[in-house]
Design an enzyme around this catalytic site. Structure first.
Site, PDB file in Angstrom:
ATOM      1  N   GLY A 294       0.798  -1.221   0.000  1.00 37.81           N
ATOM      2  CA  GLY A 294       0.000   0.000   0.000  1.00 37.81           C
ATOM      3  C   GLY A 294       0.828   1.265   0.000  1.00 37.81           C
TER       4      GLY A 294
ATOM      5  CG  ASP B 274      -3.548  33.917  36.328  1.00 41.35           C
ATOM      6  OD1 ASP B 274      -4.456  33.861  37.173  1.00 41.35           O
ATOM      7  OD2 ASP B 274      -3.148  32.924  35.673  1.00 41.35           O
TER       8      ASP B 274
HETATM    9  C1  GDG Z   1      -1.024  -1.031   4.522  1.00 40.54           C
HETATM   10  C2  GDG Z   1      -2.249  -1.163   5.442  1.00 40.54           C
HETATM   11  C3  GDG Z   1      -3.421   0.518   4.027  1.00 40.54           C
HETATM   12  C4  GDG Z   1      -1.138  -6.527  -3.878  1.00 40.54           C
HETATM   13  N1  GDG Z   1      -0.824  -7.650  -4.495  1.00 40.54           N
HETATM   14  C5  GDG Z   1      -0.150  -7.327  -5.606  1.00 40.54           C
HETATM   15  C6  GDG Z   1      -0.067  -5.956  -5.676  1.00 40.54           C
HETATM   16  N2  GDG Z   1      -0.682  -5.474  -4.579  1.00 40.54           N
HETATM   17  C7  GDG Z   1      -0.842  -4.050  -4.237  1.00 40.54           C
HETATM   18  C8  GDG Z   1      -2.274  -3.598  -4.345  1.00 40.54           C
HETATM   19  C9  GDG Z   1      -2.348  -2.475  -3.338  1.00 40.54           C
HETATM   20  C10 GDG Z   1      -1.325  -2.885  -2.305  1.00 40.54           C
HETATM   21  O1  GDG Z   1      -0.506  -3.869  -2.862  1.00 40.54           O
HETATM   22  C11 GDG Z   1      -1.981  -3.466  -1.043  1.00 40.54           C
HETATM   23  O2  GDG Z   1      -2.506  -2.406  -0.284  1.00 40.54           O
HETATM   24  P1  GDG Z   1      -3.542  -2.576   0.896  1.00 40.54           P
HETATM   25  O3  GDG Z   1      -4.028  -1.249   1.291  1.00 40.54           O
HETATM   26  O4  GDG Z   1      -4.646  -3.440   0.441  1.00 40.54           O
HETATM   27  O5  GDG Z   1      -2.780  -3.337   2.085  1.00 40.54           O
HETATM   28  P2  GDG Z   1      -1.335  -3.338   2.887  1.00 40.54           P
HETATM   29  O6  GDG Z   1      -0.222  -3.801   2.061  1.00 40.54           O
HETATM   30  O7  GDG Z   1      -1.592  -4.161   4.098  1.00 40.54           O
HETATM   31  O8  GDG Z   1      -1.064  -1.819   3.317  1.00 40.54           O
HETATM   32  C12 GDG Z   1      -3.512  -0.866   4.657  1.00 40.54           C
HETATM   33  C13 GDG Z   1      -2.134   0.688   3.266  1.00 40.54           C
HETATM   34  O9  GDG Z   1      -0.994   0.357   4.061  1.00 40.54           O
HETATM   35  C14 GDG Z   1      -1.968   2.126   2.785  1.00 40.54           C
HETATM   36  O10 GDG Z   1      -1.979   3.016   3.819  1.00 40.54           O
HETATM   37  O11 GDG Z   1      -4.488   0.664   3.120  1.00 40.54           O
HETATM   38  O12 GDG Z   1      -4.620  -0.920   5.509  1.00 40.54           O
HETATM   39  O13 GDG Z   1      -2.307  -2.466   6.019  1.00 40.54           O
HETATM   40  O14 GDG Z   1      -1.950  -1.262  -3.906  1.00 40.54           O
HETATM   41  O15 GDG Z   1      -2.516  -3.200  -5.647  1.00 40.54           O
HETATM   42  N3  GDG Z   1       0.513  -5.311  -6.674  1.00 40.54           N
HETATM   43  C15 GDG Z   1       1.069  -6.060  -7.673  1.00 40.54           C
HETATM   44  N4  GDG Z   1       1.046  -7.412  -7.647  1.00 40.54           N
HETATM   45  C16 GDG Z   1       0.456  -8.091  -6.650  1.00 40.54           C
HETATM   46  O16 GDG Z   1       0.472  -9.311  -6.635  1.00 40.54           O
HETATM   47  N5  GDG Z   1       1.654  -5.451  -8.701  1.00 40.54           N
END
Ligand code: GDG
Length: 735
Positions: free
Chosen positions: A30, A509
């Protein structure tokens, strides 16, 4: 030129050592995904760990890596294997991650990993300080670096520092269980601005700061002695155009240009009338993401609605993550078994219910999955935001597709058009899945149009700009405070005017200005230092020293009666001139006590820690020692009750610092100060105070007066001093 320094545990790159040099690839996750556009657009450097430990380097390789990082405006923090074990796998992922996601049963606290966490945060601070120049903006990310803001602040008190937490901040009841809770909060409070995804996380944090550290909180500002820390929510967006445009061009591809995965999917989709709709889930393989629950709920769905056998398929991408941590290995086994069991239970020759990928896929395959799936089923047990939900919606070019989203994600707060579910309720998930698979296209389009519009507007760029703008705003406010702050030069100027003046009057004060607040008001007696300062002023010719306070007459008589300073008490009800008796400044009475006092007593009975103070002409209800939330709540309802009672009487409620005071209206420090000035000409007028009751005085005094506020609160005073020591400094300059 000033720059932005972004700091996160990992750099947004993966490094691989190849025979012909260093290979760099963008990292997944993320944070990396979100901040990339900020980093590439701005004048910035990114500081973090490269992914290679010191043990993996020799000098030549190290130089190559430094150069490879430099090309991407990145700077590495050197970490050893031991560091990574204790700091990353240990304290970050075995303690903070489970605790902040409410998995208390997985939370382990070990002193040695905590020590490593501290020393690694210091290593980060060292690299930041080597790169930090005046005017730079520092933006620190996430739970691995909670101590970093304060470590930087200690060395660079004027730096502009922002901190953003990407995971939830847990409720006080959970957070309080960690032994090093004070250090963690103080570490974060080194920042000027602390950002969270949602208002709930912000609220939990403020509550922990208030209860654990006892700091004063005013809306979303935390008052430290010499700084204000602002806390706010900034829901993170995605790079909307990147996903949307990729989906558009994906849909226009000729068969020969399509990826292998897409060709496979197309083949299955073409399997005549028996076409199975695809239900997508994508996450890192993490226990917070609710993957096992999702599988069980899907099994339950197929049992409950067998008509969907052969008509729906779960496509599950689980990206390997933290595979060294035991819980993650157990989870992986559990998922493998569940997938095997469910596939074994339901599979038919032409249909398997689950396609399971345990790997990370290139971006274009991610788009294949987003665009080919009719439903996205995202069921985290806890998730700070969840960007996958947003990416799925952005990729629906024809606006068709249904998002089912757990209410435990930050994203669910903003995506109310999605189908929001409780991830622990299989019944609800099964019914929602059926509803999603049968949802008419017009309804899908209607829901997604609204969602897409918002996601496009609140994209990741807007998120980052909002955060940086808020941080700049604080820089500006701090400048305002600094302009008003009494530094040596201003102090000397005021002292010079004092010395040159022929007739001087000082309004001082007492509580919060001459002495600090105590838990029990009767303990805040004047010290010898206070008497020395007051005596020195009082003994100077043509100087009138007035203690002006809300305190009751008897206490002030007891503490100062043996001195011949002028005393004004109960906000201006009583006056005692040097060597004279007490006299009433205003015509007031206390007949109304009998109506109001019992109400205050009944609130005191039901609010542990509160107390009623009976002065001669006013009644005060103190809640300094009450649990902060309860105190605020009770004070509000007391205020409402009293307001109704006093509506037609000449009474008013004063709201001081953790005290409500009911008194006859028209009596104020301002009025009594003006009265003193009307009796004689003064060519040096000075007033100092910390409370908002002193604001009356600042307002009423002529423009030529020097008015000084203690503490960085909103004021009409001309100047600030930070704390009581500074008050003493200033008053001893008058000689
Ligand atoms: C933390 C917080 C918060 C995933 N698999 C592949 C891939 N991804 C990319 C997705 C998305 C990102 O990874 C995952 O983001 P998330 O938000 O779902 O989750 P976390 O990694 O746990 O992130 C979370 C985030 O930080 C931001 O503040 O939302 O709550 O835990 O962008 O697209 N990308 C590629 N291949 C994959 O197999 N290319």
């Amino acid at each position: 030129m000033s720059k932005t320094i972004i700091i996160s545990n990992r750099l947004p790159l993966q490094l691989k050592i190849r025979d012909n040099g260093i290979e760099t690839t963008p990292s997944i996750g993320g944070l990396a995904t979100g901040m990339k556009s900020v980093h590439s657009d701005n004048d910035s450097i990114w500081i973090g760990w490269s992914g290679l430990t010191e043990e993996e380097f020799n000098l030549e390789l190290k130089n190559q890596v430094t150069a490879a990082l430099q090309k991407h405006d990145c700077v590495g923090v050197p970490l050893t294997e031991n560091d990574i074990d204790g700091f990353y796998y240990g304290f970050s992922n075995n303690t903070l991650w489970p605790l902040f996601h409410y998995f208390m049963e997985y939370t382990q606290f070990e002193k040695n990993t905590w020590e490593t966490y501290k020393s690694v945060n210091q290593k980060f601070a060292d690299v930041v300080l080597q790169n930090l120049e005046d005017g730079d903006t520092v933006w620190i990310h996430d739970y691995q670096l909670l101590l970093l803001p304060e470590l930087i602040r200690q060395k660079k008190p004027d730096a502009s520092i922002g901190f953003f937490l990407h995971i939830p901040f847990p409720s006080y009841e959970v957070f309080r269980t960690i032994p090093c809770r004070e250090e963690l909060l103080k570490g974060m409070l080194g920042a000027d601005l602390i950002g969270f995804h949602t208002y709930d996380y912000e609220r939990h944090f403020l509550s922990s700061v208030q209860r654990i550290l006892g700091y004063e909180i005013n809306f979303n500002n935390i008052h430290l002695d010499n700084r204000i820390v602002k806390v706010d929510s900034f829901p993170m967006g995605i790079d909307y155009d990147k996903f949307h445009d990729a989906a558009v061009s994906h849909n226009q591809k000729e068969k020969k240009d399509k990826t292998e995965i897409q060709q496979e999917i197309d083949k299955h989709l073409k399997e005549g009338s028996n076409k199975a709709k695809l239900i997508l889930s994508i996450d890192r393989l993490d226990y917070t993401k609710g993957i096992a629950n999702r599988l069980r709920a899907f099994e339950y769905f197929l049992d409950k609605h067998p008509e969907f056998k052969g008509k729906a398929r779960l496509v599950m991408l689980a990206v390997p993550s933290r595979a060294n941590v035991p819980q993650y290995q157990l989870l992986k086994n559990e998922i493998d078994q569940l997938v095997g069991r469910i596939n074994g239970k339901f599979a038919e020759v032409s249909w398997t219910p689950i396609w399971y990928f345990y790997r990370s896929l290139p971006f274009e395959n991610l788009i294949d999955l987003y665009t080919s799936s009719e439903v996205a089923l995202l069921t985290p047990i806890r998730d700070g935001m969840n960007l996958v939900a947003k990416e799925y919606i952005a990729s629906q070019v024809d606006k068709k597709g249904v998002l089912i989203l757990s209410e435990m994600t930050g994203a669910s707060n903003e995506m109310s058009e999605a189908l929001i579910i409780n991830p622990n309720n299989f019944e609800e998930i099964a019914d929602t899945l059926k509803f999603a698979l049968e949802m008419p296209e017009e309804e899908q389009i209607k829901r997604n149009s609204a969602l897409q519009k918002r996601l496009k507007r609140y994209n990741v760029e807007k998120w980052a700009n909002d955060f940086i703008e808020a941080l700049d705003g604080i820089k500006h406010d701090t400048k305002k405070y600094t302009l008003k702050k009494i530094n040596t030069k201003v102090r000397n100027e005021i002292a010079a005017n004092y010395n040159a003046a022929k007739s001087k009057i000082l309004f001082l004060d007492y509580d919060g200005t001459m002495v600090p607040f105590e838990k029990l008001p009767e303990n805040a007696k004047p010290t010898q230092r206070v008497f020395d300062i007051l005596d020195a002023l009082h003994n100077q010719s043509n100087t009138k020293v007035i203690i002006i306070t809300g305190r009751d007459r008897d206490t002030i008589q007891e503490w100062f009666g043996h001195k011949d300073y002028t005393l004004i008490t109960e906000h201006g009800a009583w006056l005692k001139e040097s060597n004279k008796d007490w006299e009433l400044m205003e015509r007031v009475d206390n007949k109304w006590f009998e109506a109001i006092a019992p109400i205050l007593e009944s609130f005191t009975d039901s609010t542990p820690g509160s107390l009623v103070e009976e002065k001669r002409y006013s009644l005060a209800w103190h809640f300094r020692n009450v649990d902060p939330d309860l105190g605020k709540k009770r004070a509000n309802s007391l205020k409402t009750t009293i307001q109704q009672l006093i509506a037609n009487h000449n009474l008013e409620i004063l709201e001081g610092d953790k005290v409500l005071e009911i008194k006859v209206s028209g009596v104020s420090k301002g009025k009594s100060a003006s009265k003193m000035l009307s009796e004689k000409e003064y060519d040096f007028i000075f007033a100092i105070g910390d409370d908002w009751t002193d604001e009356h005085m600042f307002k009423e005094l002529p423009n030529t007066a020097y008015t000084v506020k203690v503490g960085l609160k909103k004021t009409v005073a001309q100047y600030y001093v930070e704390d009581i020591d500074q008050v003493y400094n200033l008053l001893t300059a008058f000689d």
